[in-house]
Design an enzyme around this catalytic site. Structure first.
Site, short mmCIF file in Angstrom:
data_model
loop_
_atom_site.label_atom_id
_atom_site.label_comp_id
_atom_site.label_asym_id
_atom_site.label_seq_id
_atom_site.Cartn_x
_atom_site.Cartn_y
_atom_site.Cartn_z
N HIS A 167 35.25 36.74 36.69
CA HIS A 167 35.52 37.66 37.80
C HIS A 167 35.35 37.02 39.17
O HIS A 167 35.55 37.68 40.19
CB HIS A 167 34.62 38.89 37.69
CG HIS A 167 34.97 39.81 36.56
ND1 HIS A 167 34.49 39.64 35.29
CD2 HIS A 167 35.78 40.90 36.51
CE1 HIS A 167 34.96 40.59 34.51
NE2 HIS A 167 35.76 41.37 35.22
N CYS A 196 35.57 52.04 30.64
CA CYS A 196 36.37 50.83 30.69
C CYS A 196 35.47 49.64 30.42
O CYS A 196 34.25 49.73 30.56
CB CYS A 196 37.08 50.67 32.04
SG CYS A 196 36.00 50.75 33.48
N HIS A 228 35.46 45.41 28.32
CA HIS A 228 36.11 44.22 27.78
C HIS A 228 35.77 44.07 26.30
O HIS A 228 34.60 44.16 25.94
CB HIS A 228 35.63 42.97 28.53
CG HIS A 228 35.70 43.07 30.01
ND1 HIS A 228 34.64 43.50 30.77
CD2 HIS A 228 36.70 42.82 30.86
CE1 HIS A 228 34.98 43.51 32.05
NE2 HIS A 228 36.24 43.10 32.13
N GLU A 277 28.18 54.10 26.30
CA GLU A 277 28.01 54.58 27.67
C GLU A 277 27.81 56.09 27.74
O GLU A 277 27.03 56.58 28.56
CB GLU A 277 29.22 54.19 28.52
CG GLU A 277 29.35 52.71 28.78
CD GLU A 277 30.44 52.39 29.78
OE1 GLU A 277 30.99 53.33 30.39
OE2 GLU A 277 30.74 51.20 29.95
N TYR A 335 47.07 43.78 36.14
CA TYR A 335 46.85 43.96 37.57
C TYR A 335 45.88 42.92 38.11
O TYR A 335 45.17 42.23 37.36
CB TYR A 335 46.33 45.36 37.88
CG TYR A 335 45.13 45.80 37.08
CD1 TYR A 335 43.85 45.32 37.37
CD2 TYR A 335 45.27 46.68 36.03
CE1 TYR A 335 42.77 45.72 36.65
CE2 TYR A 335 44.18 47.09 35.29
CZ TYR A 335 42.93 46.61 35.60
OH TYR A 335 41.84 47.01 34.86
N GLU A 370 39.32 41.57 39.70
CA GLU A 370 39.76 42.04 38.39
C GLU A 370 41.17 41.53 38.13
O GLU A 370 42.15 42.08 38.65
CB GLU A 370 39.74 43.57 38.32
CG GLU A 370 38.36 44.17 38.31
CD GLU A 370 37.64 43.99 36.99
OE1 GLU A 370 38.12 43.22 36.14
OE2 GLU A 370 36.57 44.61 36.81
#
Length: 203
Positions: A47, A89, A91, A109, A125, A136
């Protein structure tokens, strides 16, 4: 940290605590523009500007009234803390399918198991985070489903939750900070969202 060639192995990709007290790094799956795996990289390193293209997922869960479950990211998160975003969201671990990762992280979560979770396409994106300076660069797998149990958020991950209609989301989005990627992933998932919720929900 150098890029590790993809080899199909999954060992050593989760955060664990070995006997010496150190934590193994969390690795992300690097991909090319077609979404083909080309290697791995440590999460924070992937990142750092300009960012390395990696695999990610985004989940959108709705209740039986067609309301979207939002979460406000915990203030302790190093990336985009305190902002509103989609249900979940994250990975996949290298070698983990995006579907399995989406179900796993939703449970971790929010304490719920998605119902009727279905694929809703992919979107690529590049979104810099203005606050942290992280980037990102993601090849994001989208999932849409239902939530039929009361969420029990992990406070280390989630600061707050809300169920919102399409109209309520538009108003909240005008007034409160949202993640840089939120509208991109929502817009990409809208065809599947409309199919799930029906035209009356207004998505």
């Amino acid at each position: 940290m150098p890029i590790t060639p993809a080899n199909g192995q999954t060992a050593g990709t989760t955060a664990v605590n070995p006997p010496d007290g150190t934590a193994e790094p969390i690795l992300l799956e690097l991909v090319d523009e077609d979404g083909t795996t080309i290697g791995t990289e440590e999460k924070l390193a992937a990142h750092q500007p300009p960012g390395l293209l990696h695999r990610a997922f985004s989940v959108f869960l709705f209740d039986d009234r067609g309301r979207l479950l939002l979460q406000r990211r915990a203030l302790g998160k190093y990336h985009s803390p305190g902002v509103w975003s989609n249900t979940c969201c994250g990975h996949p671990y290298p070698g983990e399918t995006p579907f399995a990762a989406a179900a796993r992280r939703t449970a971790e979560e929010l304490g719920v198991a998605p119902a009727l979770l279905g694929e809703a396409g992919t979107v690529r994106y590049n979104h810099p985070d203005p606050e942290s300076g992280l980037v990102e660069q993601e090849y994001n797998h989208l999932f849409v489903g239902l939530v039929q149990a009361a969420p029990e958020p992990d406070p280390e991950e989630v600061g707050e939750i809300a169920f919102v209609t399409a109209q309520e989301l538009a108003e909240r989005h005008r007034q409160a900070p949202f993640s840089a990627w939120f509208m991109t992933v929502l817009d990409a998932a809208r065809p599947a969202v409309r199919e799930l919720t029906g035209p009356a929900a207004g998505w």
